[in-house]
Motif scaffolding. Structure first.
Motif, PDB file in Angstrom:
ATOM      1  N   LEU A 120       4.892  -1.404 -10.100  1.00 15.01           N
ATOM      2  CA  LEU A 120       3.973  -0.388 -10.604  1.00 15.01           C
ATOM      3  C   LEU A 120       3.236   0.355  -9.502  1.00 15.01           C
ATOM      4  CD1 LEU A 120       2.422  -2.164 -13.720  1.00 15.01           C
ATOM      5  CD2 LEU A 120       3.874  -0.132 -13.711  1.00 15.01           C
ATOM      6  N   VAL A 121       3.161  -0.238  -8.323  1.00 13.67           N
ATOM      7  CA  VAL A 121       2.465   0.439  -7.220  1.00 13.67           C
ATOM      8  C   VAL A 121       3.109   1.787  -6.944  1.00 13.67           C
ATOM      9  CG1 VAL A 121       1.955   0.347  -4.751  1.00 13.67           C
ATOM     10  CG2 VAL A 121       1.619  -1.681  -6.174  1.00 13.67           C
ATOM     11  N   HIS A 211       1.363 -12.146   3.220  1.00 15.64           N
ATOM     12  CA  HIS A 211       0.065 -12.731   3.557  1.00 15.64           C
ATOM     13  C   HIS A 211      -0.469 -12.215   4.888  1.00 15.64           C
ATOM     14  CE1 HIS A 211      -0.572 -15.450   0.239  1.00 15.64           C
ATOM     15  NE2 HIS A 211       0.614 -15.986   0.387  1.00 15.64           N
ATOM     16  N   ASN A 212       0.350 -11.461   5.612  1.00 14.11           N
ATOM     17  CA  ASN A 212      -0.059 -10.900   6.912  1.00 14.11           C
ATOM     18  C   ASN A 212       0.511  -9.495   7.032  1.00 14.11           C
ATOM     19  OD1 ASN A 212      -1.338 -13.289   8.468  1.00 14.11           O
ATOM     20  ND2 ASN A 212       0.566 -14.147   7.655  1.00 14.11           N
ATOM     21  N   ILE A 213      -0.024  -8.586   6.242  1.00 11.91           N
ATOM     22  CA  ILE A 213       0.545  -7.242   6.139  1.00 11.91           C
ATOM     23  C   ILE A 213       0.560  -6.536   7.478  1.00 11.91           C
ATOM     24  CG2 ILE A 213       0.266  -4.994   5.017  1.00 11.91           C
ATOM     25  CD1 ILE A 213      -1.300  -6.574   2.823  1.00 11.91           C
ATOM     26  N   GLU A 214      -0.481  -6.741   8.275  1.00 12.52           N
ATOM     27  CA  GLU A 214      -0.593  -6.025   9.542  1.00 12.52           C
ATOM     28  C   GLU A 214       0.521  -6.408  10.528  1.00 12.52           C
ATOM     29  OE1 GLU A 214      -2.668  -9.869   9.685  1.00 12.52           O
ATOM     30  OE2 GLU A 214      -2.739  -8.166   8.310  1.00 12.52           O
ATOM     31  N   ALA A 224       5.354  -4.832   1.668  1.00  4.85           N
ATOM     32  CA  ALA A 224       4.554  -6.037   1.880  1.00  4.85           C
ATOM     33  C   ALA A 224       3.154  -5.868   1.297  1.00  4.85           C
ATOM     34  CB  ALA A 224       4.472  -6.366   3.368  1.00  4.85           C
ATOM     35  N   ALA A 225       2.571  -4.675   1.474  1.00  2.55           N
ATOM     36  CA  ALA A 225       1.225  -4.405   0.963  1.00  2.55           C
ATOM     37  C   ALA A 225       1.200  -4.429  -0.557  1.00  2.55           C
ATOM     38  CB  ALA A 225       0.737  -3.056   1.482  1.00  2.55           C
ATOM     39  N   ALA A 226       2.202  -3.828  -1.186  1.00  3.89           N
ATOM     40  CA  ALA A 226       2.269  -3.825  -2.654  1.00  3.89           C
ATOM     41  C   ALA A 226       2.443  -5.238  -3.188  1.00  3.89           C
ATOM     42  CB  ALA A 226       3.423  -2.936  -3.113  1.00  3.89           C
ATOM     43  N   LYS A 251      -9.372  -6.177   2.769  1.00  6.42           N
ATOM     44  CA  LYS A 251     -10.202  -5.061   2.296  1.00  6.42           C
ATOM     45  C   LYS A 251      -9.570  -3.698   2.536  1.00  6.42           C
ATOM     46  CE  LYS A 251     -14.658  -7.431   2.744  1.00  6.42           C
ATOM     47  NZ  LYS A 251     -14.092  -8.762   3.006  1.00  6.42           N
ATOM     48  N   ASN A 252      -8.536  -3.655   3.340  1.00  6.39           N
ATOM     49  CA  ASN A 252      -7.903  -2.376   3.665  1.00  6.39           C
ATOM     50  C   ASN A 252      -6.736  -2.030   2.743  1.00  6.39           C
ATOM     51  OD1 ASN A 252      -9.604  -2.022   5.947  1.00  6.39           O
ATOM     52  ND2 ASN A 252      -8.295  -3.403   7.130  1.00  6.39           N
ATOM     53  N   ILE A 253      -6.405  -2.942   1.837  1.00  2.00           N
ATOM     54  CA  ILE A 253      -5.187  -2.762   1.042  1.00  2.00           C
ATOM     55  C   ILE A 253      -5.266  -1.537   0.136  1.00  2.00           C
ATOM     56  CG2 ILE A 253      -5.886  -4.249  -0.893  1.00  2.00           C
ATOM     57  CD1 ILE A 253      -2.412  -4.101   0.692  1.00  2.00           C
ATOM     58  N   ILE A 254      -6.435  -1.276  -0.427  1.00  2.04           N
ATOM     59  CA  ILE A 254      -6.581  -0.163  -1.372  1.00  2.04           C
ATOM     60  C   ILE A 254      -6.374   1.172  -0.673  1.00  2.04           C
ATOM     61  CG2 ILE A 254      -8.066   0.927  -3.079  1.00  2.04           C
ATOM     62  CD1 ILE A 254      -7.118  -1.943  -3.732  1.00  2.04           C
TER      63      ILE A 254
END
Length: 296
Positions: A120-121, A211-214, A224-226, A251-254
Motif C-alpha cells: 500500500l505504500v 531494521h536498519n534502513i540507513e 526496506a523503508a516501506a 523518526k525519519n521514515i515518514i
C-alpha cells in the motif's frame, strides 16, 4: 562454519514451489493475463479451492453474486491480487509446521498482513515505485521475518538460546540475537535463504535492511523503508509479532517515504482491513505457544 554457511548444506531446506515460481514469473510479466493465470492456478487443486473460498467470502463477494471459476475471481478481484493470494498460499504451505516456541498461524498472519500493508505504500505515498518494485513490496513484506522460521526449523537450539537470553536479560528478541549472534540475526538468515532462492535483489534488500534502513543501498532503500513501516505499525497495533513492540521507531521514515500525516492515519486504519483479509487467506492450524517477548 556459521549458520549462514550451513544453510547451503541443509538437505531438507525448502525450495520455492514450482507453482510459486511460475505464478511469480507470470504476475511480473508484461504479457500475463487472466486466462493464463487461471490455467496456472487450476493446475493446483488445493490453491484453486482456496482462491474460490476467499473470493466467495463476504470480504470480496455478496451472497447472490457467487464466483464459480478462478478466471472470474481474477476478473472481479484483480490480476495482481489473485496472483499474490495464490503465491502466498503456496509459500505458506511450504514453510509451516508445529513448534514448541513459535505460533505459526500468528506468524503468517503478521507476515501476510505486512505484505499487503507494504504494498500500500506505493499507493498511498508519494515515493515513486517502479512496477517491479511494487511486486517486490509484497514479497518483502511477506518474507521480512522468514529468518525467524529458519531459526526455528533448522537452528532450534540457537533459537531457544536467544529466547532464554531475551527473558533473562529482559530485552527484545532482536536485541537478544544481536547479543548472541550479531552476524546471524533473523534478517541475515532470511536474506541468505532468499539469495539461495534467487529472489530479486530489492526483496532481499528489503528483508536484510528493514531494521536498519540507513544501511540499505540508496536505490533499494524505499522497499526496506516501506517494509519497516509496516512492521512498525503492526508490532505496535495489537497484532504484534514474535519480536514484540518497537519502542524506538525510526523518526525519519515518514519524511523519507513522503507520507503526510493524513496518509499515515489512513495507512494505520487500513491495517485492520488487511488483518481481516489475512485471516481469510490463512488456513493453518497450529498450537499457540505462550512466549511473549520484550519490546524492541
Amino acid at each position: 562454519m556459521n549458520m549462514i554457511q550451513r544453510l547451503t548444506e541443509i538437505t531438507e531446506l525448502p525450495t520455492l514451489p514450482e507453482i510459486a515460481l511460475r505464478i511469480r514469473s507470470l504476475i511480473m510479466s508484461d504479457e500475463g493475463n487472466a486466462s493464463m493465470l487461471a490455467r496456472l492456478i487450476e493446475q493446483d487443486p488445493s490453491i484453486s479451492a482456496k482462491i474460490l473460498k476467499v473470493a466467495n467470502s463476504s470480504f470480496y463477494c455478496s451472497a447472490n453474486n457467487r464466483i464459480t471459476s478462478v478466471k472470474t475471481a481474477i476478473t472481479r478481484i484483480g490480476f495482481n491480487e489473485i496472483g499474490h493470494i495464490a503465491l502466498a498460499v503456496s509459500l505458506i504451505r511450504t514453510f509451516s509446521r508445529k513448534s514448541n516456541v513459535l505460533d505459526y498461524k500468528q506468524f503468517w498472519k503478521h507476515s501476510l498482513t505486512a505484505a499487503y500493508l507494504t504494498s500500500l505504500v506505493a499507493e498511498t505515498g508519494n515515493e515513486g515505485f517502479s512496477p517491479r518494485e511494487r511486486h517486490a513490496l509484497f514479497l518483502s513484506g511477506l518474507f521480512h521475518d522468514i529468518g525467524i522460521l529458519v531459526y526455528d526449523q533448522f537452528f532450534h537450539q540457537q533459537f531457544e538460546q536467544i529466547i532464554e537470553h531475551a527473558f533473562k536479560q529482559e530485552i527484545s528478541f532482536l536485541d537478544a540475537e544481536r547479543d548472541l549472534y550479531p552476524s546471524e540475526t533473523h534478517v541475515a538468515l532470511g536474506a541468505a535463504l532468499l539469495e539461495l532462492w534467487k529472489i530479486d535483489l530489492p526483496v532481499i534488500s528489503g528483508i536484510r535492511f528493514h531494521h536498519n534502513i540507513e544501511k540499505a543501498p540508496v536505490n533499494l532503500r524505499p522497499v526496506a523503508a516501506a517494509t519497516y513501516l509496516s512492521e512498525y505499525i503492526l508490532c505496535n497495533s495489537g497484532l504484534g509479532s514474535f519480536e514484540g513492540l518497537i519502542r524506538n521507531g525510526n523518526k525519519n521514515i515518514i519524511s523519507f517515504l513522503k507520507l503526510t500525516k493524513e496518509m499515515l492515519n489512513n495507512y494505520i486504519t487500513l491495517a485492520e482491513y488487511e488483518v481481516e483479509r489475512s485471516d481469510l487467506i490463512l488456513a493453518l492450524e497450529t498450537d499457540s505457544p505462550v512466549f511473549q517477548l520484550r519490546a524492541v
